[in-house]
Design a protein around this motif. Structure first.
Motif, PDB file in Angstrom:
ATOM      1  N   PHE A   1       0.859  -1.178   0.000  1.00 25.61           N
ATOM      2  CA  PHE A   1       0.000   0.000   0.000  1.00 25.61           C
ATOM      3  C   PHE A   1       0.896   1.228   0.000  1.00 25.61           C
ATOM      4  CE2 PHE A   1      -2.206  -3.423   2.086  1.00 25.61           C
ATOM      5  CZ  PHE A   1      -3.513  -3.326   1.639  1.00 25.61           C
ATOM      6  N   GLY A   2       0.571   2.226  -0.801  1.00 28.00           N
ATOM      7  CA  GLY A   2       1.364   3.448  -0.823  1.00 28.00           C
ATOM      8  C   GLY A   2       1.271   4.121  -2.173  1.00 28.00           C
TER       9      GLY A   2
ATOM     10  N   ASP B   1       0.387  -5.334 -10.556  1.00 33.05           N
ATOM     11  CA  ASP B   1       0.112  -3.902 -10.421  1.00 33.05           C
ATOM     12  C   ASP B   1      -1.392  -3.730 -10.585  1.00 33.05           C
ATOM     13  OD1 ASP B   1      -0.422  -1.140 -10.997  1.00 33.05           O
ATOM     14  OD2 ASP B   1       1.687  -0.886 -11.488  1.00 33.05           O
ATOM     15  N   MET B   2      -2.051  -3.340  -9.498  1.00 31.94           N
ATOM     16  CA  MET B   2      -3.511  -3.222  -9.510  1.00 31.94           C
ATOM     17  C   MET B   2      -3.973  -1.763  -9.642  1.00 31.94           C
ATOM     18  SD  MET B   2      -4.509  -6.281  -9.421  1.00 31.94           S
ATOM     19  CE  MET B   2      -4.110  -7.936  -8.877  1.00 31.94           C
ATOM     20  N   TYR B   3      -3.084  -0.900 -10.107  1.00 29.41           N
ATOM     21  CA  TYR B   3      -3.407   0.524 -10.221  1.00 29.41           C
ATOM     22  C   TYR B   3      -4.652   0.772 -11.074  1.00 29.41           C
ATOM     23  CZ  TYR B   3      -2.782   5.513 -11.002  1.00 29.41           C
ATOM     24  OH  TYR B   3      -2.971   6.871 -11.064  1.00 29.41           O
ATOM     25  N   ARG B   4      -4.772   0.048 -12.166  1.00 25.46           N
ATOM     26  CA  ARG B   4      -5.895   0.262 -13.096  1.00 25.46           C
ATOM     27  C   ARG B   4      -7.088  -0.657 -12.829  1.00 25.46           C
ATOM     28  NH1 ARG B   4      -1.476   1.925 -15.651  1.00 25.46           N
ATOM     29  NH2 ARG B   4      -1.614   3.664 -17.069  1.00 25.46           N
ATOM     30  N   VAL B   5      -7.007  -1.460 -11.791  1.00 23.26           N
ATOM     31  CA  VAL B   5      -8.096  -2.382 -11.468  1.00 23.26           C
ATOM     32  C   VAL B   5      -9.131  -1.638 -10.631  1.00 23.26           C
ATOM     33  CG1 VAL B   5      -8.709  -4.499 -10.231  1.00 23.26           C
ATOM     34  CG2 VAL B   5      -6.624  -4.409 -11.611  1.00 23.26           C
TER      35      VAL B   5
ATOM     36  N   VAL C   1       4.871 -16.853  -4.594  1.00 21.13           N
ATOM     37  CA  VAL C   1       4.760 -15.625  -3.826  1.00 21.13           C
ATOM     38  C   VAL C   1       4.127 -14.572  -4.723  1.00 21.13           C
ATOM     39  CG1 VAL C   1       6.054 -13.762  -2.707  1.00 21.13           C
ATOM     40  CG2 VAL C   1       6.716 -16.140  -2.324  1.00 21.13           C
ATOM     41  N   LEU C   2       3.040 -13.983  -4.258  1.00 18.71           N
ATOM     42  CA  LEU C   2       2.394 -12.887  -4.978  1.00 18.71           C
ATOM     43  C   LEU C   2       2.744 -11.592  -4.269  1.00 18.71           C
ATOM     44  CD1 LEU C   2       0.710 -15.382  -5.854  1.00 18.71           C
ATOM     45  CD2 LEU C   2      -1.261 -13.869  -5.944  1.00 18.71           C
ATOM     46  N   ILE C   3       3.238 -10.619  -5.002  1.00 22.31           N
ATOM     47  CA  ILE C   3       3.481  -9.298  -4.446  1.00 22.31           C
ATOM     48  C   ILE C   3       2.659  -8.313  -5.264  1.00 22.31           C
ATOM     49  CG2 ILE C   3       5.624  -8.985  -5.744  1.00 22.31           C
ATOM     50  CD1 ILE C   3       6.541  -7.420  -3.095  1.00 22.31           C
ATOM     51  N   ILE C   4       1.844  -7.536  -4.556  1.00 24.15           N
ATOM     52  CA  ILE C   4       0.803  -6.751  -5.219  1.00 24.15           C
ATOM     53  C   ILE C   4       0.980  -5.272  -4.928  1.00 24.15           C
ATOM     54  CG2 ILE C   4      -1.684  -6.415  -5.456  1.00 24.15           C
ATOM     55  CD1 ILE C   4      -1.814  -9.329  -4.129  1.00 24.15           C
ATOM     56  N   GLU C   5       1.286  -4.500  -5.970  1.00 22.05           N
ATOM     57  CA  GLU C   5       1.308  -3.047  -5.847  1.00 22.05           C
ATOM     58  C   GLU C   5      -0.125  -2.534  -5.978  1.00 22.05           C
ATOM     59  OE1 GLU C   5       4.196  -0.861  -8.089  1.00 22.05           O
ATOM     60  OE2 GLU C   5       5.608  -2.535  -8.117  1.00 22.05           O
TER      61      GLU C   5
END
Length: 145
Positions: free
Chosen positions: A32-33, A77-81, A100-104
């Protein structure tokens, strides 16, 4: 919650590596950020800590980048979701329990995050280079802090 402070992109990457050394291989790491907070630098360190040699870049347009290491790393990258349909189209649910899932931009999919996700909120510190990492789901002892 634990707090870590980094003072450069290199230190942010090192924090990612330290956390990676404690991962088992099926974790979801929710970042988150805002823009420029170091999410990709953190991911670069995390991927390196998991043995990935790949060049890590933000998956802004691809939505997900895959890296090979001791376990697969899936960088979202979930910016546009903005909807459940958007989320389903990323294939996010198909990746759960595969690495491993890393989610921006996890704030955009908060309702879809697993309950046991490692949640990391990144904010600017006292100067332009300093970052504050508030981490839920790992203890100081877990990562040698």
């Amino acid at each position: 919650m634990n707090r870590f402070i980094t003072n450069s992109a290199e230190e942010t990457e090192q924090l990612g590596e330290r956390i990676a050394s404690k991962l088992k291989g099926m974790e979801v790491i929710a970042l988150f950020g805002g823009l420029g907070m170091g999410k990709t630098a953190f991911t670069r360190g995390l991927a390196r800590g998991l043995g990935a040699d790949d060049v890590v870049s933000s998956p802004t347009f691809a939505l997900v980048n895959e890296y090979s290491g001791r376990v697969p790393v899936y960088h979202f990258d979930m910016y546009r979701v903005t909807s459940w349909d958007d989320l389903y189209s990323t294939g996010f649910f198909d990746y759960l329990d595969t690495g491993v899932l890393i989610i921006e931009w996890s704030e955009n999919i908060e309702g879809a995050l697993p309950e046991n996700a490692l949640r990391i909120t990144i904010s600017r510190g006292e100067n332009d280079n300093q970052r504050i990492f508030d981490i839920e789901g790992v203890t100081l002892e877990d990562i040698g802090g």
